[in-house]
Motif scaffolding. Structure first.
Motif, PDB file in Angstrom:
ATOM      1  N   ILE A  46       1.300  -1.272   0.446  1.00  0.00           N
ATOM      2  CA  ILE A  46      -0.243  -0.144  -0.324  1.00  0.00           C
ATOM      3  C   ILE A  46       0.604   1.395  -0.057  1.00  0.00           C
ATOM      4  CG2 ILE A  46      -1.490   1.324   1.549  1.00  0.00           C
ATOM      5  CD1 ILE A  46      -3.009  -1.329  -0.132  1.00  0.00           C
ATOM      6  N   CYS A  47       2.088   1.065   0.923  1.00  0.00           N
ATOM      7  CA  CYS A  47       2.826   2.614   1.254  1.00  0.00           C
ATOM      8  C   CYS A  47       3.261   2.410  -0.065  1.00  0.00           C
ATOM      9  CB  CYS A  47       3.862   2.826   1.722  1.00  0.00           C
ATOM     10  SG  CYS A  47       2.855   2.285   3.699  1.00  0.00           S
ATOM     11  N   SER A  48       3.688   1.494  -1.559  1.00  0.00           N
ATOM     12  CA  SER A  48       4.787   1.463  -2.185  1.00  0.00           C
ATOM     13  C   SER A  48       3.447   2.189  -3.584  1.00  0.00           C
ATOM     14  CB  SER A  48       4.922   0.073  -2.444  1.00  0.00           C
ATOM     15  OG  SER A  48       5.837   0.664  -4.004  1.00  0.00           O
ATOM     16  N   ALA A  49       2.522   1.803  -3.630  1.00  0.00           N
ATOM     17  CA  ALA A  49       1.376   2.462  -4.300  1.00  0.00           C
ATOM     18  C   ALA A  49       1.552   3.985  -4.169  1.00  0.00           C
ATOM     19  CB  ALA A  49       0.182   1.721  -4.305  1.00  0.00           C
ATOM     20  N   ILE A  50       1.524   4.526  -3.171  1.00  0.00           N
ATOM     21  CA  ILE A  50       1.153   5.927  -2.884  1.00  0.00           C
ATOM     22  C   ILE A  50       2.123   6.480  -2.762  1.00  0.00           C
ATOM     23  CG2 ILE A  50       0.046   7.418   0.256  1.00  0.00           C
ATOM     24  CD1 ILE A  50      -1.163   5.286   0.678  1.00  0.00           C
ATOM     25  N   THR A  51       3.576   6.141  -2.700  1.00  0.00           N
ATOM     26  CA  THR A  51       4.912   6.495  -2.927  1.00  0.00           C
ATOM     27  C   THR A  51       5.147   7.206  -4.391  1.00  0.00           C
ATOM     28  OG1 THR A  51       5.628   5.837  -1.314  1.00  0.00           O
ATOM     29  CG2 THR A  51       7.158   5.692  -3.338  1.00  0.00           C
ATOM     30  N   LYS A  52       4.315   5.817  -5.233  1.00  0.00           N
ATOM     31  CA  LYS A  52       5.026   5.879  -6.802  1.00  0.00           C
ATOM     32  C   LYS A  52       3.405   7.202  -6.821  1.00  0.00           C
ATOM     33  CE  LYS A  52       5.841   1.211  -7.611  1.00  0.00           C
ATOM     34  NZ  LYS A  52       5.282  -0.109  -8.189  1.00  0.00           N
ATOM     35  N   SER A  53       2.564   7.492  -6.304  1.00  0.00           N
ATOM     36  CA  SER A  53       1.381   8.655  -6.798  1.00  0.00           C
ATOM     37  C   SER A  53       1.578   9.732  -6.880  1.00  0.00           C
ATOM     38  CB  SER A  53       0.226   8.073  -6.420  1.00  0.00           C
ATOM     39  OG  SER A  53       0.547   8.274  -5.259  1.00  0.00           O
ATOM     40  N   HIS A  54       3.717  10.093  -5.485  1.00  0.00           N
ATOM     41  CA  HIS A  54       3.728  11.173  -5.427  1.00  0.00           C
ATOM     42  C   HIS A  54       4.500  11.496  -6.452  1.00  0.00           C
ATOM     43  CE1 HIS A  54       5.361  14.298  -3.449  1.00  0.00           C
ATOM     44  NE2 HIS A  54       5.190  13.804  -2.081  1.00  0.00           N
ATOM     45  N   PRO A  55       4.559  13.141  -7.521  1.00  0.00           N
ATOM     46  CA  PRO A  55       5.647  13.068  -8.529  1.00  0.00           C
ATOM     47  C   PRO A  55       7.373  13.062  -7.542  1.00  0.00           C
ATOM     48  CG  PRO A  55       4.614  15.047  -6.824  1.00  0.00           C
ATOM     49  CD  PRO A  55       3.649  13.655  -6.700  1.00  0.00           C
ATOM     50  N   GLN A  56       7.212  13.481  -6.433  1.00  0.00           N
ATOM     51  CA  GLN A  56       8.717  13.496  -6.115  1.00  0.00           C
ATOM     52  C   GLN A  56       9.392  11.718  -5.323  1.00  0.00           C
ATOM     53  OE1 GLN A  56       7.177  17.212  -5.105  1.00  0.00           O
ATOM     54  NE2 GLN A  56       7.860  17.589  -6.975  1.00  0.00           N
ATOM     55  N   ARG A  57       8.555  11.181  -4.660  1.00  0.00           N
ATOM     56  CA  ARG A  57       8.249   9.396  -4.126  1.00  0.00           C
ATOM     57  C   ARG A  57       8.448   9.956  -3.261  1.00  0.00           C
ATOM     58  NH1 ARG A  57       6.344   8.940  -8.837  1.00  0.00           N
ATOM     59  NH2 ARG A  57       6.837   7.358 -10.082  1.00  0.00           N
ATOM     60  N   SER A  58       8.548  10.563  -2.328  1.00  0.00           N
ATOM     61  CA  SER A  58       8.014  11.043  -0.777  1.00  0.00           C
ATOM     62  C   SER A  58       8.324   9.554  -0.203  1.00  0.00           C
ATOM     63  CB  SER A  58       7.391  12.244  -0.334  1.00  0.00           C
ATOM     64  OG  SER A  58       8.222  12.954  -0.636  1.00  0.00           O
ATOM     65  N   ASP A  59       7.824   9.513   1.110  1.00  0.00           N
ATOM     66  CA  ASP A  59       7.810   9.363   1.938  1.00  0.00           C
ATOM     67  C   ASP A  59       5.827   9.048   2.241  1.00  0.00           C
ATOM     68  OD1 ASP A  59       9.789   8.011   2.483  1.00  0.00           O
ATOM     69  OD2 ASP A  59      10.858   8.893   3.800  1.00  0.00           O
ATOM     70  N   VAL A  60       5.586   7.662   2.764  1.00  0.00           N
ATOM     71  CA  VAL A  60       4.684   7.490   3.346  1.00  0.00           C
ATOM     72  C   VAL A  60       4.768   7.371   5.214  1.00  0.00           C
ATOM     73  CG1 VAL A  60       1.948   5.979   3.089  1.00  0.00           C
ATOM     74  CG2 VAL A  60       3.444   7.362   1.318  1.00  0.00           C
TER      75      VAL A  60
END
Length: 549
Positions: free
Chosen positions: A277-291
Motif C-alpha cells: 500500500i505504501c509503495s503504491a502511494i509513494t508511486k503516486s507522489h511526483p517526488q516519490r516522498s515517504d508515507v
C-alpha cells in the motif's frame, strides 16, 4: 380557555396523527406559569406537536418541516411522566404500560432542550394515551419504521393512493441559493472531478465495489492509486477489517496524499500489505516522498470516552444549568473533558497538516474500521488545507465524501432506533464543534456561519434525509428496496428509493432564511485574521487549538 382558537397542525406527506389531547399547558418559565401557553398536544408518526392559539404565535414558522413548538420524535432522548399527587415518576419506553395518570410530561431532547407539558385541565385518560404514543413512536423497532420511509414512499406512490412512478424533485440536484449543486459522490464522474480539481494525476476512480461485492460499508466508487489493479484490491480486501481497503481523501498541490485505511485483520499479512500500500502511494507522489501512518486509535480518545464526556456536558448544560456559580460551572465543563477532546482532534489534525504541507509526505489515517475517528480527522485536515472546503458547497461536499459515502454509522451513532446506547457517540457534533473553534479564530476564511452549523446539527434529528439516516450507502439501498417491495411501490428505472439529502435546504427554509447561512465577512483565499494584535493571513500550517499553550 373556552375561546381558544387553534391553528391547524402542519402535516407532511406520509404523516398521520396518532393521538392528541386538548387543554394542555406548555411550561415556558421555570418559576412562574405567567408565560405558559395553552393548547393541544399532538403525537404523529413524525413529531410531537403543540398547537397553541393564534394570539400567542408571535413568530413566523421558519422551518417548512417543523412548527415553532414541534419536536421530531428522533430528537426525543427520554420520555418522563410524572404524577404529582402520588409522587410517582416513570421513564417510558416502547410498548410500556403506565399505571398512573400523568399530570406532567417531560421530554428530554438530544438538542439540549427540556420541554414540559402540564395536564391539569386535560382528561387523565387522554393524557396517558398521548404519553404512551409519544414513547412508542419515538422508539422505532426497525429502520424502515423511521418516518423518512413513509415520507419518501409517498413521493413515489402518491398521496392519493394511486400507484404511479414519479421522480421526486430532490433527485434532480441539491443546489444552494445561488444554484450551485453539491456533489453526492455516488457516481464516478463526481469522483473524477475531485481528482482533477486537486491535481491527483496518479490516482483513479475504482468501481471494484459495484453492487457492494467487496465491502458492504464502502461506497460503490472511490479513488485508489493508479498502480493498484482491481484484481489486487479484491485480493487485499479480505485482509482488512470489514474488507475496507484504503481510500483516497485528498491531494495537496505538492503531490502529498491523504489516505484513510482500516486495520489489517491478519497479522501475518500486515507487513507485506503495508509495504504494498505504501509503495503504491509513494508511486503516486511526483517526488516519490515517504508515507507516514497515523494510528488514530492510539492517538485519540475512543468513542466511549467521547460519549461519556458528552453525557457530562449535557448534564451540566441541560439537567443542572447554572445551579452553581459561574466559576463552578466552568470548572465542571473543564472536568467533563469535552473541550480536552476537541483540542486533541484539532491538535492531531494540525500535526497531519504539517506533515502534508510542511514535510511534503503522504499520510495514512488508520483506524480499526475507519468509520469514526477517521471521518473527523480527515475532514479537519482538508478544511485547514483547502479553501474550497471552507466554502458552503465545498463544506457540504466534504461531509458527503468523508462521512456519508465513507460509511459513518449515523444510524447507530445518533441512536435513531434507541436500541444500543453503547454504539451512540456524537462524533459529527464533535466535528462541528471543532469547525466552530477554527471559525472563531479565522472568521473571514469561511463562507458559512455558526447559524449554518447549528441548523446542520439540528437536521440530524429530522429523520428524512439520506445524510443522517443510514450507516452506509448499501444500508440505504437495501432498506429502501425492501420498503418499496413491502408497499408495492414501483421504482421504475430507479435502483432504490432516493431520499433527499440535507443539502437541499429549500425543503426546510426559504431563500431569505438560507441567506443567514452566508458569512458577510467571507473573503475566500485571501482571508485574514487578528492574532496577538496583528493582522495575519490565514496560514494553513499552524492552527491554534483550544487550551493550547
Amino acid at each position: 380557555m373556552s375561546c381558544i382558537i387553534l391553528l391547524p397542525v402542519m402535516i407532511l406527506s406520509g404523516e398521520i396523527v396518532v393521538n392528541e389531547v386538548n387543554f394542555v399547558r406548555k411550561c415556558i418559565g421555570a418559576d412562574s406559569s405567567q408565560d405558559d401557553l395553552w393548547g393541544k398536544l399532538i403525537c404523529t408518526n413524525f413529531k410531537v406537536s403543540f398547537i397553541t392559539h393564534d394570539a400567542l404565535c408571535k413568530f413566523q414558522v421558519a422551518n417548512r418541516l417543523l412548527g415553532e413548538h414541534d419536536v421530531p420524535l428522533a430528537c426525543v432522548e427520554q420520555v418522563v411522566t410524572v404524577n404529582d399527587a402520588k409522587g410517582k415518576q416513570k421513564v417510558l419506553g416502547s410498548n410500556q404500560k403506565l399505571k398512573f395518570n400523568p399530570t406532567e410530561l417531560i421530554l428530554y431532547c438530544k438538542d439540549f432542550r427540556i420541554i414540559r407539558f402540564r395536564f391539569d385541565e386535560a382528561g387523565p385518560e387522554s393524557a396517558k394515551k398521548v404519553c404512551l404514543a409519544i414513547a412508542h413512536y419515538s422508539h422505532p423497532a426497525d429502520p424502515q419504521l423511521l418516518f423518512g420511509f413513509e415520507y419518501v414512499g409517498k413521493q413515489y406512490y402518491g398521496s392519493s393512493g394511486t400507484t404511479h412512478y414519479s421522480t421526486p424533485a430532490w433527485t434532480r440536484g441539491q443546489k444552494n441559493n445561488r444554484g450551485v449543486q453539491t456533489p453526492l459522490f455516488d457516481r464516478p464522474s463526481e469522483w473524477d472531478r475531485e481528482i482533477k480539481r486537486t491535481g491527483a494525476a496518479e490516482w483513479r476512480v475504482c468501481s471494484v465495489n459495484e453492487g457492494y461485492t467487496v465491502s458492504p460499508s464502502l461506497p460503490e466508487y472511490f479513488v485508489v492509486p493508479v498502480s493498484l489493479a482491481d484484481q489486487d484490491l479484491k485480493q487485499y480486501s479480505c485482509f482488512f477489517t470489514t474488507h475496507r481497503i484504503p481510500l483516497w481523501c485528498w491531494n495537496h498541490p505538492n503531490g502529498s496524499a491523504l489516505v484513510r485505511m482500516a486495520s489489517i485483520a491478519d497479522p501475518l499479512q500486515q507487513r507485506k500489505l503495508d509495504q504494498r500500500i505504501c509503495s503504491a502511494i509513494t508511486k503516486s507522489h511526483p517526488q516519490r516522498s515517504d508515507v507516514i501512518k497515523s494510528d488514530l486509535d492510539k492517538n485519540l480518545p475512543n468513542i466511549q470516552d467521547i460519549q461519556a464526556a458528552f453525557g457530562k456536558v449535557r448534564q451540566i448544560c441541560v439537567i443542572e444549568p447554572f445551579e452553581e456559580s459561574e466559576e463552578k460551572w466552568l470548572s465542571s465543563m473543564e472536568s467533563s473533558r469535552w473541550l480536552e477532546y476537541v483540542r486533541a482532534f484539532l491538535k492531531h489534525s494540525a500535526e497531519v497538516v504539517y506533515l502534508l504541507e510542511g514535510k511534503h509526505v503522504s499520510v495514512i489515517l488508520q483506524e480499526e474500521e475507519d468509520r469514526d475517528l477517521g471521518c473527523v480527522v480527515s475532514s479537519l485536515v482538508q478544511l485547514m488545507l483547502d479553501p474550497h472546503f471552507r466554502s458552503l458547497i465545498g463544506f457540504q461536499s466534504l461531509v458527503q465524501k468523508e462521512w456519508v459515502m465513507a460509511g459513518h454509522r449515523f444510524l447507530d451513532r445518533c441512536n435513531h432506533l434507541k436500541k444500543n446506547d453503547k454504539d451512540e457517540c456524537p462524533l459529527f457534533f464533535l466535528f462541528l464543534d471543532c469547525v466552530w473553534q477554527i471559525m472563531n479564530q479565522y472568521p473571514a476564511a469561511f463562507e458559512f456561519t455558526d447559524t449554518y452549523l447549528t441548523v446542520l446539527s439540528d437536521s440530524m434529528w429530522i429523520p428524512l434525509f439520506s445524510t443522517f439516516l443510514f450507516n452506509c450507502p448499501q444500508q440505504r439501498t437495501e432498506n429502501s428496496i425492501d420498503f418499496a417491495k413491502s408497499k408495492c411501490i414501483p421504482l421504475g428505472e430507479e435502483k432504490a428509493l432516493r431520499f433527499p439529502p440535507v443539502w437541499d435546504w429549500s425543503q426546510q427554509f426559504t431563500l431569505k432564511d438560507q441567506a443567514l447561512f452566508n458569512n458577510p465577512m467571507y473573503v475566500g483565499k485571501g482571508a485574514t485574521c487578528v492574532q496577538n494584535g496583528a493582522v495575519k493571513s490565514f496560514r494553513r500550517t499552524k492552527v491554534t487549538v483550544p487550551g493550547g499553550r
